[in-house]
Scaffold this motif. Structure first.
Motif, mmCIF file in Angstrom:
data_model
loop_
_atom_site.group_PDB
_atom_site.id
_atom_site.type_symbol
_atom_site.label_atom_id
_atom_site.label_comp_id
_atom_site.label_asym_id
_atom_site.label_seq_id
_atom_site.Cartn_x
_atom_site.Cartn_y
_atom_site.Cartn_z
ATOM 1 N N SER A 102 0.857 -1.193 0.000
ATOM 2 C CA SER A 102 0.000 0.000 0.000
ATOM 3 C C SER A 102 0.884 1.231 0.000
ATOM 4 O O SER A 102 1.840 1.324 0.767
ATOM 5 N N ASP A 103 0.539 2.180 -0.884
ATOM 6 C CA ASP A 103 1.359 3.379 -1.055
ATOM 7 C C ASP A 103 0.477 4.551 -1.460
ATOM 8 O O ASP A 103 -0.661 4.374 -1.905
ATOM 9 N N PRO A 160 -0.698 7.606 -3.943
ATOM 10 C CA PRO A 160 -0.905 7.560 -5.401
ATOM 11 C C PRO A 160 -0.038 8.570 -6.146
ATOM 12 O O PRO A 160 -0.538 9.495 -6.799
ATOM 13 N N LEU A 183 4.572 4.806 -5.977
ATOM 14 C CA LEU A 183 4.173 3.561 -6.612
ATOM 15 C C LEU A 183 5.367 2.850 -7.255
ATOM 16 O O LEU A 183 5.408 1.625 -7.318
ATOM 17 N N VAL A 206 -3.737 1.620 -2.820
ATOM 18 C CA VAL A 206 -3.330 3.010 -2.636
ATOM 19 C C VAL A 206 -4.007 3.613 -1.402
ATOM 20 O O VAL A 206 -5.070 3.152 -0.968
ATOM 21 N N PHE A 232 -3.105 5.271 -10.124
ATOM 22 C CA PHE A 232 -2.916 3.850 -9.881
ATOM 23 C C PHE A 232 -3.055 3.068 -11.183
ATOM 24 O O PHE A 232 -2.265 2.147 -11.455
ATOM 25 N N CYS A 237 -8.700 1.259 -2.026
ATOM 26 C CA CYS A 237 -8.099 2.267 -1.164
ATOM 27 C C CYS A 237 -7.836 1.589 0.179
ATOM 28 O O CYS A 237 -8.765 1.341 0.947
#
Length: 583
Positions: free
Chosen positions: A188-189, A191, A196, A208, A221, A232
């Motif tokens: 998870s990062d 956007p 990414l 994201v 994304f 999300c």
């Protein structure tokens, strides 16, 4: 038994399409007696999944010493969610951020001067492996493939916000796989291109994190992942608070609008946070955005469930939207837990800090004023003492990189305070016969996000008068994990001591219930109830009350201890039936 799968751009579980409607809550921020209540309220809102981080520093507080009981019983938390029919997403990354002390990393890592964090450093990976060798076997029976509720496991947390070592990410992935994790792994990062690119792996599910503008976030994304389900993983529907800053709130209508736009896009969503809880003890984190910013004790987060587990307008708005989109759970919403005002409690005894040092700490002698980590200390306070020759008139006392807030005393008299965010020198007049210099430093929470994670505590560089460094120190580590050796004296006619001191009183309770301690007239310190560390208070706010969960109280007498650093108007506190998190 089943497995979460990705097929044709959507999630499937047990062969059926599923959208993950999830909410974050952290077992280590909630007393275990309330886990079921909070999870039931999550389900009653219409969510089908709960997500939790796993905090390494909670489970390995000292190297090689593991704990998984009480508030650290992650297995029981996951099992409770499963018993209620909820799926579980776990995020056991070595690093979790979460506004949690050191981002969940154990402070003892900083005792290794050459260790590098969150990369292919062999020493760091050795410590991670030793932890995972204990943790992962506890999680394996809880996987959905073994009939448990865990459907997905995170590899690392927002790694693209920190680094780009994909070999490190792959090492963590392989470590989870070889230890038997056979449910989907994910990252998870934020956007953005950099996040990414740095935080994802080509053949691992990506998600994201964001709080607004979902169309833009998902469009970015899609530039990187065209066929994966939209998710999300952190919908920031509220925010956390720093000391000396305003309390954060976000309108329910605005949150519902962003959430609906994600539903219209076909996305799965995890509310961060759905229920925040509390940074009990010394576990609050801090940020650094050009200046050090410590996080308050409350982690209310302006979430749909409040810090004390109450339904809010945001909860109602989210529940209504979920119902309109066909996610009504049919679960009964539990009744609100009782709150009580217990009135004023007089603290009738006190114990002065400096006089109590022999029972609170074993002193060590060092040439330089070493930071906590070099002495094997993780949290709390530390006292540095030395003798200064005289006469020395109107000289400037400099504390080089004191982390984070230092009170200075000369022959027992208070001189002033040096704060990390405003490190001004203090003027000293040392008499001809010399004087004793004492410096009490508070660790206000290690930085939990960004490039300054290596956050040593105490005096990290040195102490000098003008340009002359002072050497030869007696150091008292004060983790304050045990207070039972304190020798209290009666408070004469409501007398408050001028310097740091502990104050003790008794609260008589007939019916234990949630309550909130207000410390009007007090300055800064820490509160314990029946030996449980509630966390920090500070007159600078925004937080004005400390949450006391009912299970911490017992019928009859309850011990309350306040460690006050500066002084108070009178030795009294009040216990009220509602919180005050400031404005």
């Amino acid at each position: 038994m089943g497995r979460l799968e990705v097929a044709e751009g959507q999630f499937r579980f047990g062969g059926q399409p599923i959208r993950l409607m999830s909410g974050a809550m952290h077992y280590f921020r909630i007393v275990p007696e309330y886990w079921r209540d909070r999870l039931l309220k999550l389900k009653a809102c219409g969510l089908n999944t709960v997500e939790t981080y796993i905090a390494w520093n909670v489970h390995e507080p000292a190297e090689g010493r593991f704990q998984f009981q009480g508030m650290a019983d992650v297995v029981r938390f996951v099992e409770t969610a499963g018993e209620l029919g909820l799926h579980v997403i776990v995020r056991p990354s070595p690093y979790i951020c979460a506004e949690w002390e050191f981002g969940g990393l154990p402070a003892w890592l900083l005792g290794y001067p050459d260790l590098r964090l969150r990369c292919m450093d062999p020493l760091f990976l050795e410590k991670v492996d030793a932890y995972y060798d204990v943790l992962i076997p506890l999680l394996k029976p809880l996987l959905s493939t073994s009939g448990g509720p865990i459907i997905a496991v995170q590899i690392e947390n927002e790694y693209g916000s920190y680094g780009n070592d994909r070999a490190y990410l792959d090492y963590l992935r392989q470590g989870l796989l070889t230890r038997g994790i056979d449910v989907p792994l994910f990252t998870s990062d934020g956007p953005t291109d950099a996040m990414l690119q740095g935080g994802t792996l080509p053949d691992v599910l990506a998600t994201v994190n964001f709080g607004s503008r979902p169309e833009e976030a998902f469009a970015k994304f899609r530039e990187y992942r065209s066929a994966e389900p939209l998710m999300c993983m952190e919908f920031w529907n509220g925010w956390f608070d720093h000391w000396m800053k305003p309390h954060h709130t976000r309108p329910a209508a605005e949150v519902a609008d962003v959430f609906e736009r994600m539903l219209e896009a076909g996305a799965s969503v995890n509310f961060y946070m759905f229920h925040g809880g509390t940074n009990f003890g010394f576990y609050n984190g801090a940020n650094y955005g050009g200046v050090y910013e410590p996080t308050v004790t409350s982690y209310d987060y302006d979430a749909p469930l409040s810090e004390s587990g109450d339904v809010t307008d945001k909860y109602i708005a989210v529940r209504e939207l979920l119902r309109r989109y066909g996610y009504a759970s049919g679960a009964e919403l539990p009744e609100p837990l009782p709150k009580r005002s217990y009135g004023t409690v007089r603290l009738t005894e006190h114990a002065e800090l400096f006089a109590s040092l022999p029972v609170l700490s074993s002193p060590v002698e060092r040439t330089c004023p070493e930071p906590m980590e070099k002495l094997g200390q993780s949290y709390g306070f530390i006292v540095y003492s030395t003798t200064v020759s005289g006469p020395r008139l109107s000289e400037s006392l400099h504390l080089q990189d004191a982390h984070d807030r230092a009170l200075v005393f000369l022959d027992g008299a208070y001189v002033g305070t040096v704060e990390r965010w405003d490190p001004k020198p203090l003027k000293l007049d040392v008499p001809a016969q010399g004087a004793r210099l004492d410096i009490v430093v508070e660790n206000m929470g290690r930085i939990n996000y960004g490039p300054r994670l290596r956050d040593f505590k105490g005096i990290t560089e040195g102490v000098r008068l003008n340009n002359q460094f002072l050497f030869h120190w007696t150091i008292h580590p004060l983790p304050l994990d045990k207070l039972d050796g304190l020798q209290y004296q009666p408070c004469e006619k409501g007398h408050i001591l001028a310097g740091p001191a502990f104050y003790r009183g008794e609260l008589d309770v007939q019916e234990p219930a949630d309550t909130f301690i207000r410390l009007t007239g007090w300055t800064k310190g820490v509160v314990w109830v029946n030996g449980f560390n509630l966390g920090r208070y500070w007159e600078r706010g925004p937080q004005r009350t400390l949450y006391v969960p009912g299970p911490l109280l017992r019928r009859g007498g309850n011990e309350i201890v306040v460690f006050e650093l500066h002084g108070a108007e009178r030795p009294e506190i009040t216990l009220e039936d509602r919180p005050d998190l400031g404005e």
